[in-house]
Design an enzyme around this catalytic site. Structure first.
Site, mmCIF file in Angstrom:
data_model
loop_
_atom_site.group_PDB
_atom_site.id
_atom_site.type_symbol
_atom_site.label_atom_id
_atom_site.label_comp_id
_atom_site.label_asym_id
_atom_site.label_seq_id
_atom_site.Cartn_x
_atom_site.Cartn_y
_atom_site.Cartn_z
ATOM 1 N N HIS A 174 0.851 -1.199 0.000
ATOM 2 C CA HIS A 174 0.000 0.000 0.000
ATOM 3 C C HIS A 174 0.878 1.237 0.000
ATOM 4 C CE1 HIS A 174 -3.367 -2.635 1.783
ATOM 5 N NE2 HIS A 174 -3.523 -2.495 0.476
ATOM 6 N N ALA A 175 0.704 2.032 -1.055
ATOM 7 C CA ALA A 175 1.632 3.120 -1.349
ATOM 8 C C ALA A 175 1.824 4.099 -0.199
ATOM 9 C CB ALA A 175 1.133 3.862 -2.593
ATOM 10 N N ARG A 176 0.729 4.485 0.446
ATOM 11 C CA ARG A 176 0.815 5.570 1.432
ATOM 12 C C ARG A 176 1.431 5.136 2.756
ATOM 13 N NH1 ARG A 176 -5.706 6.214 2.077
ATOM 14 N NH2 ARG A 176 -6.194 4.184 2.964
ATOM 15 N N GLU A 177 1.702 3.842 2.911
ATOM 16 C CA GLU A 177 2.189 3.345 4.204
ATOM 17 C C GLU A 177 3.716 3.451 4.233
ATOM 18 O OE1 GLU A 177 0.134 -0.449 4.378
ATOM 19 O OE2 GLU A 177 -1.795 0.559 4.088
ATOM 20 N N ARG A 232 -3.179 4.677 -2.213
ATOM 21 C CA ARG A 232 -3.077 3.351 -1.592
ATOM 22 C C ARG A 232 -2.758 2.233 -2.593
ATOM 23 N NH1 ARG A 232 -5.677 -0.059 2.577
ATOM 24 N NH2 ARG A 232 -6.649 -1.886 1.653
ATOM 25 N N ASN A 248 -3.440 -5.874 -2.132
ATOM 26 C CA ASN A 248 -3.725 -6.821 -1.050
ATOM 27 C C ASN A 248 -5.169 -7.322 -1.059
ATOM 28 O OD1 ASN A 248 -2.588 -8.366 1.009
ATOM 29 N ND2 ASN A 248 -3.468 -7.026 2.594
ATOM 30 N N ARG A 249 -5.827 -7.204 -2.204
ATOM 31 C CA ARG A 249 -7.111 -7.872 -2.440
ATOM 32 C C ARG A 249 -7.040 -8.694 -3.731
ATOM 33 N NH1 ARG A 249 -6.956 -5.664 1.619
ATOM 34 N NH2 ARG A 249 -8.576 -4.596 2.825
ATOM 35 N N HIS A 301 2.465 -3.634 6.747
ATOM 36 C CA HIS A 301 1.551 -2.504 6.481
ATOM 37 C C HIS A 301 1.630 -1.491 7.622
ATOM 38 C CE1 HIS A 301 -0.986 -4.364 3.217
ATOM 39 N NE2 HIS A 301 -0.337 -5.425 3.654
ATOM 40 N N SER A 302 0.899 -0.390 7.469
ATOM 41 C CA SER A 302 0.641 0.511 8.580
ATOM 42 C C SER A 302 -0.770 1.066 8.351
ATOM 43 C CB SER A 302 1.656 1.661 8.615
ATOM 44 O OG SER A 302 1.384 2.617 7.614
ATOM 45 N N TYR A 303 -1.455 1.552 9.351
ATOM 46 C CA TYR A 303 -1.010 1.658 10.721
ATOM 47 C C TYR A 303 -2.029 0.956 11.598
ATOM 48 C CZ TYR A 303 -4.727 5.144 10.834
ATOM 49 O OH TYR A 303 -5.955 5.754 10.733
ATOM 50 N N TYR A 353 -10.567 -6.757 10.229
ATOM 51 C CA TYR A 353 -11.812 -6.854 9.460
ATOM 52 C C TYR A 353 -11.588 -7.913 8.395
ATOM 53 C CZ TYR A 353 -8.877 -3.392 7.021
ATOM 54 O OH TYR A 353 -7.831 -2.730 6.451
ATOM 55 N N GLU A 375 0.791 -4.480 11.130
ATOM 56 C CA GLU A 375 0.382 -3.091 10.953
ATOM 57 C C GLU A 375 1.273 -2.305 11.913
ATOM 58 O OE1 GLU A 375 -1.772 -1.815 8.881
ATOM 59 O OE2 GLU A 375 -3.060 -3.498 8.285
HETATM 60 O O1 0X9 Z 1 -6.599 -3.778 4.509
HETATM 61 C C1 0X9 Z 1 -5.449 -4.200 4.397
HETATM 62 O O2 0X9 Z 1 -5.027 -4.680 3.353
HETATM 63 C C2 0X9 Z 1 -4.491 -4.136 5.574
HETATM 64 N N1 0X9 Z 1 -4.716 -2.971 6.322
HETATM 65 S S1 0X9 Z 1 -4.219 -1.578 5.665
HETATM 66 O O3 0X9 Z 1 -4.830 -0.502 6.366
HETATM 67 N N2 0X9 Z 1 -2.685 -1.466 5.871
HETATM 68 O O4 0X9 Z 1 -4.536 -1.547 4.300
HETATM 69 C C3 0X9 Z 1 -4.670 -5.363 6.414
HETATM 70 C C4 0X9 Z 1 -3.987 -6.502 5.797
HETATM 71 C C5 0X9 Z 1 -3.897 -7.756 6.570
HETATM 72 N N3 0X9 Z 1 -3.961 -8.864 5.691
HETATM 73 C C6 0X9 Z 1 -2.949 -9.293 4.843
HETATM 74 N N4 0X9 Z 1 -1.762 -8.746 4.843
HETATM 75 N N5 0X9 Z 1 -3.243 -10.279 4.050
HETATM 76 ZN ZN ZN Z 2 -1.793 -1.621 4.046
#
Ligand code: 0X9
Ligand code: ZN
Length: 748
Positions: A174-177, A232, A248-249, A301-303, A353, A375
């Site tokens: 995620h770019a902004r992290e 992001r 990350n989806r 990731h953050s945060y 989530y 995170e």
């Molecule tokens: O939503 C996300 O992808 C992550 N949170 S963020 O705010 N940094 O975007 C959570 C990712 C946790 N899951 C994996 N890394 N698979």
């Molecule tokens: Zn992230």
């Protein structure tokens, strides 16, 4: 000041509503500014409030999306929209631009006193590698959608065991992290500076191969510097003109659910058009599949200060929950010991989530990798815009956690593993290759002991097949067998600590497979001329949508592609014509059982017996069996029909099978558009055993003689599993009489 109540669950239900308000042009020269943008901490007590809020916010910062408290960003002129919702809130960031202006260090003295653009990060790592060529190498991992190299590095002591396990740590999907881009440089510098002096570093660089990728999403990261600090996703131009897929989806395990991702291109959690549609996720996927020694992963990731593990796509505990929790809680303590900060540890789904299509689920679910996600700092004061002054403290607390993870038992233990999923289905008559990867940081393995064990009959002992070696990868094959087999198999390797098997606990635990045969083995899409034999007005080409003096006109293209075989592509068949035949070339159906013919039909023909249309099959081109003849009611297709016939009686196991379509004879009355044919296929389904064909290859011969012996060895009372087809005499016993019969049936 408002009074707040705690959140109630229902996390993530509204992710699909998260949209980027205002798409910013890619060609923007100056970075977007966030002057007097605010981040408000809003009390949204119901799911309805959450949906409304998320729908109007300019960005959602919080990770805990559900009824309760949400941190959301608003442009200064849009605060009225928030007020209009009537929800209680407090301003936690009065000016986002001020945060951004304060983010960078005023007077950096150390490289880790400030954030760095992508090229500088790569240059820093290259410098480390050049200074430590024996321990580290740069590694191009892949190419982004805008053509940049995703750079990584590999660290490992020279002369490492071929069976060394590996770990993969990466930041900035995620770019902004931004804080996540600092972790790999700091870790790499620490490992390289302290190898040979710090015993823990030395041991782990000796025992483990480290794959490190500082920025998994370089295009997005660069965009967050040059254009939009809070970007992001990656920089895919989507079909609707918006930019970005949430990498990350986009991973291919549990991909595609609306619970944890979005199908809408403008969403911050847009999953892309298909699993692994993005070059950035493909690159990391390939890194993992090409290096099956990678046994642990951390996607940083953050945060929010979290330590996360599977699953993200479902609210169930992973099979290895105990290991995840032990290491996760250990990392939590290691972090807290440095500066006293609190991180929360738990499975993704219940701790933040639902995330579907996340890296962690794929690595664990598809590749059995011990996968975590962090995170990083903080919990919302600065959010994504963590001041540069926190880079060093952040790394000071994360470093011991990553060291602990790398040295954890799940990484160190000996494994002999079939990467991915072992075959659950094998094809009759074909060898099935099996390979396994050995990893161990705790014992010396004996490469000559690597063995594949299998049996096709639960009543007999396992057969051992030595496995050939290539580095840490070993391979062998399950030999061809027949439909009646019940395959069981496992792999094994021995070392100074004893035997290691996959599945663990073999032979009490084994992999089971079913034997299948079938699938399509002949396909004629008519995209090019098949060169079949034609009579009369039969022709290959594009039908012209004409004719139809009765019934309907011809189509004006094929079902797939423009071309077909048709009787008179330019109109109807004629009156008083004899049989006109279209005959295919010979098709080899050897070893195929239960053969079916399928094709697309667009046919107009007067009812029998006035005009005739037939489908026939032959195994020698001389004697024909009619599979279908037009009925005593009119046939008048006005669209492409899918038809499917059992032709096994004529085609099964025959080397030269011919297909024939006949137009005519016709009488002197009405005419129709006649035959149009596209997408001709031959296929089989299910597994049909043939008496005597022990190895299932479709032929009876020398390869099957061993079957008599194998079946003789079965229990006396009745016939062992898999041996019915060797009882050629049919006396419910396999013996010398069957052997005699088998010898006379040999046809190979
Ligand atoms: O939503 C996300 O992808 C992550 N949170 S963020 O705010 N940094 O975007 C959570 C990712 C946790 N899951 C994996 N890394 N698979
Ligand atoms: Zn992230």
């Amino acid at each position: 000041m408002c009074h707040f109540t705690a959140g109630l669950g229902l996390r993530g239900a509204v992710w699909s509503l998260m949209v980027v308000a205002g798409v910013v042009s890619a060609a923007e020269a100056e970075p977007r500014r966030y002057d007097r943008y605010v981040v408000a901490r809003v009390e949204a007590p119901t799911i309805f409030d959450v949906e409304q809020l998320v729908a109007v916010a300019d960005d959602v910062w919080t990770h805990d999306i559900g009824p309760g408290l949400l941190d959301v960003m608003f442009a200064p002129d849009r605060i009225g929209v928030l007020d209009a919702l009537g929800l209680a809130y407090e301003i936690i960031v009065p000016d986002v631009q001020a945060l951004i202006d304060g983010e960078r260090a005023a007077a950096p003295r150390d490289w880790f006193d400030d954030y760095h653009p992508y090229d500088d990060i790569v240059a820093y790592l290259s410098g480390l590698v050049s200074a430590n060529p024996a321990l580290a190498q740069m590694l191009p991992v892949g190419t982004t959608i805008e053509g940049r190299t995703i750079w990584g590095l590999r660290i490992g002591a020279p002369g490492q065991s071929e069976f060394a396990p590996a770990v993969l740590y990466f930041g900035c999907q995620h770019a902004r992290e931004w804080i996540t881009t600092t972790i790999i440089p700091y870790l790499a510098a620490h490992l390289l500076a302290n190898y040979g002096s710090d015993p823990n570093v030395t041991a782990l660089v000796n025992a483990v191969e480290w794959y490190l990728v500082p920025v998994a999403n370089p295009d997005g990261y660069i965009y967050s510097w040059d254009s939009e600090r809070l970007w992001r996703k990656n920089r895919r131009l989507n079909a609707n003109g918006t930019y970005g897929v949430d990498l990350n989806r986009n991973w291919g395990y549990g991909w595609g659910s609306d619970n944890g991702s979005s199908g809408s291109p403008s969403s911050l959690t847009y999953r892309g058009t298909a699993p692994f549609s993005e070059p950035e996720t493909q690159a990391l996927r390939d890194l993992i599949t090409q290096r099956p020694q990678i046994r642990a992963m951390n996607d940083i990731h953050s945060y929010s200060q979290l330590i996360l593990w599977p699953w993200g796509f479902q609210n169930a505990l992973p099979p290895d929950q105990a290991d995840f929790q032990a290491v996760g809680f250990g990392m939590r303590s290691a972090i807290a010991a440095v500066h006293g900060l609190t991180y929360t540890a738990g499975p993704i789904y219940s701790t933040i989530y639902p995330v579907s299509g996340g890296s962690v689920d794929w690595a664990y679910g598809a590749r059995d990798v011990f996968a975590f996600s962090f995170e990083l700092r903080d919990t919302g004061t600065y959010g994504f815009i963590l001041p540069a002054s926190q880079i060093i403290p952040q790394n000071q607390e994360i470093l011991p956690a990553l060291m602990l993870m790398t040295g954890s038992l799940p990484v160190r233990r000996t494994e002999f593993r079939i990467p991915g999923s072992p075959p659950a289905q094998i094809n009759a008559g074909e060898d099935t290759p099996i390979s396994a990867i050995a990893t161990s940081a705790v014992e010396t393995l004996d490469p000559n002991s690597a063995t594949l064990y299998y049996r096709y009959n639960p009543g007999v002992p396992f057969t051992a097949v030595p496995m050939a070696r290539s580095g840490a990868l070993f391979s062998a094959a399950l030999p061809a067998t027949n439909c009646l087999s019940l395959p069981q198999f496992y792999v094994s390797i021995s070392g100074t600590n004893g035997e290691t098997t996959d599945p663990p606990g073999a032979p009490a635990n084994v992999y089971l497979a079913t034997v299948a045969s079938g699938g399509e083995f002949y396909t004629q899409t008519m995209d090019s001329d098949p060169g079949w034999t034609v009579e009369g007005l039969w022709a290959w080409g594009q039908p012209l949508g004409q004719g139809g003096s009765h019934g309907f006109k011809d189509p004006n293209s094929g079902f797939t592609g423009p071309y077909v075989y048709g009787y008179n592509l330019a109109g109807d068949y004629t009156n008083n014509m004899p049989e006109r035949k279209l005959t295919s070339t010979a098709i080899n159906c050897t070893g195929r059982y239960g053969v079916r013919l399928q094709f697309r039909r667009w046919l107009g023909v007067e009812r029998a017996p006035y005009d005739r249309a037939t489908v026939q099959v032959s195994d020698d081109g001389l004697a024909w069996t009619t599979i279908w003849a037009n009925p005593t009611s009119e046939t008048a297709d006005n669209s492409w029909q899918l038809v499917d016939y059992d032709i096994s009686a004529v085609a099964d196991n025959r080397p030269t099978v011919y297909l024939r379509w006949t137009m005519g004879p016709t009488d002197g009355g009405w005419t129709y558009c006649g035959w149009n044919i596209d997408d001709v296929r031959l296929y089989t389904t299910g597994c049909v055993p043939t008496p005597g064909d022990y190895n299932g290859d479709g032929l009876i011969g020398a390869g099957d003689l061993g079957g008599v012996e194998a079946c003789l060895a079965g229990p006396d009372n009745g016939i062992a599993q898999g041996c019915v087809l060797m009882d050629l005499v049919g006396d419910t016993d396999v013996d010398i009489e069957d052997f005699a019969l088998l010898q006379v049936s040999v046809n190979e």
